[in-house]
Design a protein around this motif. Structure first.
Motif, PDB file in Angstrom:
ATOM      1  N   GLN A   1      -9.367  -0.380  96.674  1.00 15.79           N
ATOM      2  CA  GLN A   1     -10.181  -1.582  96.445  1.00 15.79           C
ATOM      3  C   GLN A   1      -9.700  -2.361  95.229  1.00 15.79           C
ATOM      4  OE1 GLN A   1     -14.287  -0.336  96.180  1.00 15.79           O
ATOM      5  NE2 GLN A   1     -14.795  -1.421  98.046  1.00 15.79           N
ATOM      6  N   LYS A   2      -9.132  -1.654  94.267  1.00 18.11           N
ATOM      7  CA  LYS A   2      -8.637  -2.333  93.065  1.00 18.11           C
ATOM      8  C   LYS A   2      -7.474  -3.254  93.389  1.00 18.11           C
ATOM      9  CE  LYS A   2     -10.485   1.077  90.036  1.00 18.11           C
ATOM     10  NZ  LYS A   2     -10.308   2.019  88.981  1.00 18.11           N
ATOM     11  N   ASN A   3      -6.769  -2.948  94.468  1.00 21.26           N
ATOM     12  CA  ASN A   3      -5.707  -3.818  94.949  1.00 21.26           C
ATOM     13  C   ASN A   3      -6.330  -4.725  95.998  1.00 21.26           C
ATOM     14  OD1 ASN A   3      -3.554  -5.049  96.170  1.00 21.26           O
ATOM     15  ND2 ASN A   3      -2.355  -3.192  96.386  1.00 21.26           N
ATOM     16  N   ARG A   4      -6.597  -5.922  95.648  1.00 21.08           N
ATOM     17  CA  ARG A   4      -7.320  -6.841  96.525  1.00 21.08           C
ATOM     18  C   ARG A   4      -6.540  -7.233  97.779  1.00 21.08           C
ATOM     19  NH1 ARG A   4     -11.646  -7.552  93.613  1.00 21.08           N
ATOM     20  NH2 ARG A   4     -11.610  -7.972  91.406  1.00 21.08           N
ATOM     21  N   ASP A   5      -5.287  -6.804  97.862  1.00 19.34           N
ATOM     22  CA  ASP A   5      -4.471  -7.126  99.032  1.00 19.34           C
ATOM     23  C   ASP A   5      -4.542  -6.047 100.109  1.00 19.34           C
ATOM     24  OD1 ASP A   5      -3.673  -9.476  97.837  1.00 19.34           O
ATOM     25  OD2 ASP A   5      -1.892  -8.594  96.941  1.00 19.34           O
ATOM     26  N   VAL A   6      -5.414  -5.038  99.918  1.00 20.18           N
ATOM     27  CA  VAL A   6      -5.525  -3.928 100.866  1.00 20.18           C
ATOM     28  C   VAL A   6      -6.926  -3.886 101.467  1.00 20.18           C
ATOM     29  CG1 VAL A   6      -5.437  -1.416 101.129  1.00 20.18           C
ATOM     30  CG2 VAL A   6      -3.787  -2.564  99.648  1.00 20.18           C
ATOM     31  N   LYS A   7      -6.982  -3.659 102.770  1.00 19.25           N
ATOM     32  CA  LYS A   7      -8.260  -3.533 103.462  1.00 19.25           C
ATOM     33  C   LYS A   7      -8.228  -2.223 104.261  1.00 19.25           C
ATOM     34  CE  LYS A   7     -11.355  -6.374 106.214  1.00 19.25           C
ATOM     35  NZ  LYS A   7     -11.520  -7.680 106.822  1.00 19.25           N
ATOM     36  N   ILE A   8      -9.241  -1.375 104.061  1.00 22.61           N
ATOM     37  CA  ILE A   8      -9.297  -0.080 104.747  1.00 22.61           C
ATOM     38  C   ILE A   8     -10.366  -0.101 105.829  1.00 22.61           C
ATOM     39  CG2 ILE A   8      -9.765   2.379 104.501  1.00 22.61           C
ATOM     40  CD1 ILE A   8      -8.520   2.404 101.891  1.00 22.61           C
ATOM     41  N   PHE A   9     -10.004   0.471 106.970  1.00 20.29           N
ATOM     42  CA  PHE A   9     -10.918   0.647 108.085  1.00 20.29           C
ATOM     43  C   PHE A   9     -11.058   2.144 108.328  1.00 20.29           C
ATOM     44  CE2 PHE A   9      -8.825  -3.376 108.529  1.00 20.29           C
ATOM     45  CZ  PHE A   9      -9.841  -4.241 108.913  1.00 20.29           C
ATOM     46  N   PHE A  10     -12.286   2.633 108.414  1.00 16.92           N
ATOM     47  CA  PHE A  10     -12.543   4.049 108.641  1.00 16.92           C
ATOM     48  C   PHE A  10     -12.906   4.283 110.103  1.00 16.92           C
ATOM     49  CE2 PHE A  10     -13.107   3.688 104.118  1.00 16.92           C
ATOM     50  CZ  PHE A  10     -12.620   4.894 103.633  1.00 16.92           C
ATOM     51  N   LEU A  11     -12.330   5.321 110.685  1.00 17.99           N
ATOM     52  CA  LEU A  11     -12.650   5.734 112.045  1.00 17.99           C
ATOM     53  C   LEU A  11     -13.144   7.174 111.998  1.00 17.99           C
ATOM     54  CD1 LEU A  11     -10.708   3.306 112.537  1.00 17.99           C
ATOM     55  CD2 LEU A  11      -9.949   4.499 114.561  1.00 17.99           C
ATOM     56  N   VAL A  12     -14.302   7.419 112.578  1.00 19.73           N
ATOM     57  CA  VAL A  12     -14.903   8.752 112.593  1.00 19.73           C
ATOM     58  C   VAL A  12     -15.162   9.156 114.036  1.00 19.73           C
ATOM     59  CG1 VAL A  12     -16.848  10.166 111.808  1.00 19.73           C
ATOM     60  CG2 VAL A  12     -16.059   8.264 110.391  1.00 19.73           C
ATOM     61  N   LYS A  13     -14.849  10.409 114.344  1.00 16.10           N
ATOM     62  CA  LYS A  13     -15.095  10.943 115.676  1.00 16.10           C
ATOM     63  C   LYS A  13     -15.872  12.250 115.525  1.00 16.10           C
ATOM     64  CE  LYS A  13     -11.919  12.716 118.943  1.00 16.10           C
ATOM     65  NZ  LYS A  13     -10.619  12.577 119.577  1.00 16.10           N
ATOM     66  N   LYS A  14     -16.556  12.668 116.521  1.00 15.53           N
ATOM     67  CA  LYS A  14     -17.259  13.952 116.590  1.00 15.53           C
ATOM     68  C   LYS A  14     -18.661  13.921 116.020  1.00 15.53           C
ATOM     69  CE  LYS A  14     -13.270  16.996 116.199  1.00 15.53           C
ATOM     70  NZ  LYS A  14     -12.671  18.026 115.433  1.00 15.53           N
ATOM     71  N   ASP A  15     -18.794  13.733 114.715  1.00 12.13           N
ATOM     72  CA  ASP A  15     -20.076  13.962 114.049  1.00 12.13           C
ATOM     73  C   ASP A  15     -20.759  12.636 113.711  1.00 12.13           C
ATOM     74  OD1 ASP A  15     -22.177  14.704 112.281  1.00 12.13           O
ATOM     75  OD2 ASP A  15     -21.086  16.530 111.774  1.00 12.13           O
ATOM     76  N   LEU A  16     -21.804  12.314 114.433  1.00  9.27           N
ATOM     77  CA  LEU A  16     -22.534  11.075 114.206  1.00  9.27           C
ATOM     78  C   LEU A  16     -23.111  11.022 112.790  1.00  9.27           C
ATOM     79  CD1 LEU A  16     -23.389   8.426 115.500  1.00  9.27           C
ATOM     80  CD2 LEU A  16     -25.421   9.563 116.374  1.00  9.27           C
ATOM     81  N   ARG A  17     -23.534  12.171 112.259  1.00 10.57           N
ATOM     82  CA  ARG A  17     -24.084  12.191 110.900  1.00 10.57           C
ATOM     83  C   ARG A  17     -23.011  11.851 109.863  1.00 10.57           C
ATOM     84  NH1 ARG A  17     -27.230  16.983 110.977  1.00 10.57           N
ATOM     85  NH2 ARG A  17     -29.418  16.780 111.192  1.00 10.57           N
ATOM     86  N   GLY A  18     -21.799  12.332 110.084  1.00 11.11           N
ATOM     87  CA  GLY A  18     -20.687  11.982 109.189  1.00 11.11           C
ATOM     88  C   GLY A  18     -20.416  10.492 109.220  1.00 11.11           C
ATOM     89  N   TYR A  19     -20.444   9.917 110.431  1.00 13.54           N
ATOM     90  CA  TYR A  19     -20.271   8.476 110.597  1.00 13.54           C
ATOM     91  C   TYR A  19     -21.371   7.710 109.849  1.00 13.54           C
ATOM     92  CZ  TYR A  19     -20.943   3.952 112.858  1.00 13.54           C
ATOM     93  OH  TYR A  19     -21.146   2.624 113.089  1.00 13.54           O
TER      94      TYR A  19
END
Length: 159
Positions: free
Chosen positions: A32-50
């Protein structure tokens, strides 16, 4: 100018614990400190983790249903890098991503499923206190506890 996109594929929750998710959150804070980067998170299996990750990150968190859905989401995001922080990624997915020329990084490749596909592998837990660097087909594998990336002092790994 378009931001560099990174997909962080992570599993965690009630059954598997939250360690992988926390590592992703900590890495996201560094990126996040590098404003030129965008992260997308993908979660599978555990709805609570998501749900936990969605609450912490707020946006760019996706719940995936199956390997086809996973591949479609990754390709639609057009990331520069796909990071896997999971225990059981299917080889078939790695093959599909390599075919599309995605760069791949993996944390904890216990089954050696990623060794022929990843550009970067960190196996920190299984090798104990040793410190080893190995060449793999497409890049480098770091073995041993000295390469563990987890806690809030993660910024020291930036270089």
């Amino acid at each position: 100018m378009r931001k560099t996109r990174i997909v962080y594929r992570v599993d965690g929750g009630v059954k598997e614990g939250y360690g992988h998710i926390y590592r992703g959150i900590n890495l996201q804070k560094v990126f996040q400190k590098n404003r030129d980067v965008k992260i997308f998170f993908l979660v599978k299996k555990d709805l609570r983790g998501y749900q936990f990750l969605k609450k912490k990150i707020k946006k760019n968190v996706f719940f995936i249903k199956n390997i086809k859905n996973e591949f479609e989401i990754i390709t639609s995001l057009s990331p520069k890098l796909v990071i896997f922080d999971t225990l059981n990624t299917e080889k078939r997915l790695f093959k599909l991503l390599v075919k599309k020329k995605f760069r791949i990084a993996v944390f904890e490749d216990f089954g050696n499923k990623a060794k022929n596909f990843a550009n970067l592998i960190f196996n920190c837990n299984s090798e104990g206190p040793i410190k080893k660097i190995k060449k793999i087909k497409r890049g480098t594998k770091y073995l041993g506890a000295p390469y563990k990336i987890f806690g809030p002092k993660i910024e020291k790994y930036r270089n």
